[in-house]
Design a protein around this motif. Sequence first.
Motif, short mmCIF file in Angstrom:
data_model
loop_
_atom_site.label_atom_id
_atom_site.label_comp_id
_atom_site.label_asym_id
_atom_site.label_seq_id
_atom_site.Cartn_x
_atom_site.Cartn_y
_atom_site.Cartn_z
N LYS A 250 41.96 43.14 27.62
CA LYS A 250 42.04 42.42 28.89
C LYS A 250 41.26 41.11 28.82
O LYS A 250 40.21 41.05 28.19
CB LYS A 250 41.44 43.27 30.02
N GLN A 251 41.78 40.11 29.51
CA GLN A 251 41.08 38.83 29.56
C GLN A 251 40.12 38.75 30.73
O GLN A 251 39.25 37.90 30.79
CB GLN A 251 42.10 37.69 29.65
N GLN A 252 40.34 39.60 31.72
CA GLN A 252 39.37 39.73 32.80
C GLN A 252 39.38 41.16 33.29
O GLN A 252 40.40 41.85 33.21
CB GLN A 252 39.65 38.75 33.93
N ILE A 253 38.23 41.60 33.79
CA ILE A 253 38.12 42.98 34.26
C ILE A 253 37.54 42.95 35.67
O ILE A 253 36.51 42.35 35.92
CB ILE A 253 37.22 43.80 33.31
N MET A 254 38.29 43.59 36.56
CA MET A 254 37.92 43.50 37.96
C MET A 254 37.60 44.89 38.49
O MET A 254 38.19 45.88 38.07
CB MET A 254 39.10 42.91 38.74
N CYS A 255 36.66 44.95 39.42
CA CYS A 255 36.49 46.16 40.20
C CYS A 255 36.19 45.74 41.62
O CYS A 255 35.20 45.04 41.86
CB CYS A 255 35.39 47.06 39.64
N SER A 256 37.03 46.12 42.55
CA SER A 256 36.81 45.76 43.95
C SER A 256 37.35 46.88 44.83
O SER A 256 38.21 47.65 44.41
CB SER A 256 37.53 44.45 44.28
N ARG A 257 36.80 46.99 46.03
CA ARG A 257 37.22 48.04 46.96
C ARG A 257 37.06 47.54 48.39
O ARG A 257 36.15 46.77 48.68
CB ARG A 257 36.33 49.28 46.85
#
Length: 437
Positions: A250-257
């Motif tokens: 992956k080129q970016q890794i996100m975690c959001s909620r």
Amino acid sequence: MSCASSERRIALVDVNNFYASCETVFNPKLAGRPLVVLSNNDGCVVSRSAEAKALGIKMAQPWHLIRKQAEAEGCIAYSSNYTLYADMSSRVMAILADMAPEHEVYSIDESFLDLTGVRQPREHGLAIRQRVRQWTGLTVCVGIGSTKTRAKLANHVAKKHPEHAGAFDLEELPAAEQEAWLQRIPVDEVWGIGPRLRERLQAMGVRTALDLQQCDPKAIRQQFNVVVERVVEELRGTPCLDLELLAPPKQQIMCSRSFGRAIVDVAELREAVISYVSRAAEKLRQQQSVARVLHVFAHTNPFKPEQPQYNASLNIKLPLACDDTLMLSRYAGAAAEHIYRPGYAFKKAGTMLMELEPKATRQITLFEDTDQLERRARLNSVLDRANVRFGRGTLAVAGAGTDRSWRMNRGMLSPPYTTSLDHLPRVGGASLNQRIT
DNA sequence: TCTGGGGTCCTAGGACCC
DNA sequence: TCTGGGGTCCTAGGACCC
């Protein structure tokens, strides 16, 4: 010399109503009933059984708007149980890997298979379907074409037209019949054509997959761009998209909620952001990358325009690219405090790790403390192993909070049937676990 | 009370340089 | 009066996917 068996054949295999079907496999009483699975926070509909589709329930509809009506019609809702779906997915993918020399896992419930050289591709598709059903209880459809885009279209036909028994090979038909099928498919069912492009295409009189196939690729490139041009080429049977056998990092890794309730307190916003960045860091270590930039954002509820609105984000260039939960947590916590404003009800926050690079080739800076880095690496590895073995969240940094009353709502969650001994399905009244103990 | 989360690729336009 | 032009890099935003 033309040799039919050497022509490229791609199959797209996907699971019907994947999340809803997973629930039904472990709770057979649900079979034949309208059933939906909801997104995080029990927000929107993300999967529907055939019966729920028949009630007119649409993808992505907010559940709270349709709940009354749907329940009155006998519809059952489940919170999404990603642990269960991920485990079922890997079972399906293992079967597919076994039934084709090469395959690309495209999403949690879809895979492209290379069937080039297979003598009777459609028969093979039927065999795949049979085995997946027998071994997992899930039903797949198989679409076969000379390109990925044509395989997707064939899959659409297999799904919509039961007379094909769930497997459809576009290429085994004479040209006139192929065109007849393409003419029946609306242009926005073509892979890569979304609502915006559909509108523009329709304005030009391009309404069906066949219309689009008959467009001049160069003219399409002029009017749109190279992406749409490739769609046309693929529709015409010229491959532009290869099978990606190894998933690139992956080129970016996100975690959001989104939060289960609005957050007004800076300490809680800080906790939430730290818990998200911890999860992101875990994913980062899993793919053996380090991140150079950390992005943190938070915003109020856009669906409540009567309340004061606020959107904030911050990009932080890290002093050295890293994958360390403690270090990332410190920066993320500070960022949360920095973007926080009193008087706003925050509804969602998230973190993104960007400018990723392979850990192995990380640039080393002049002044870094190698001993410290090694101790941290060991600590993170303990963290990861404990959380894999005993469940996510078993070990966490204190800054992520222990109460976490802001966590998302998942009021209708099914048990983790396949990944926890305590929740094995019971046979004859006693679970396996009871017999063991 | 209640509206998801996680990605990719491409393009246009601005900044900057010579 | 008359105010270059081309290249590169970066970023924001659009569009798509599941």
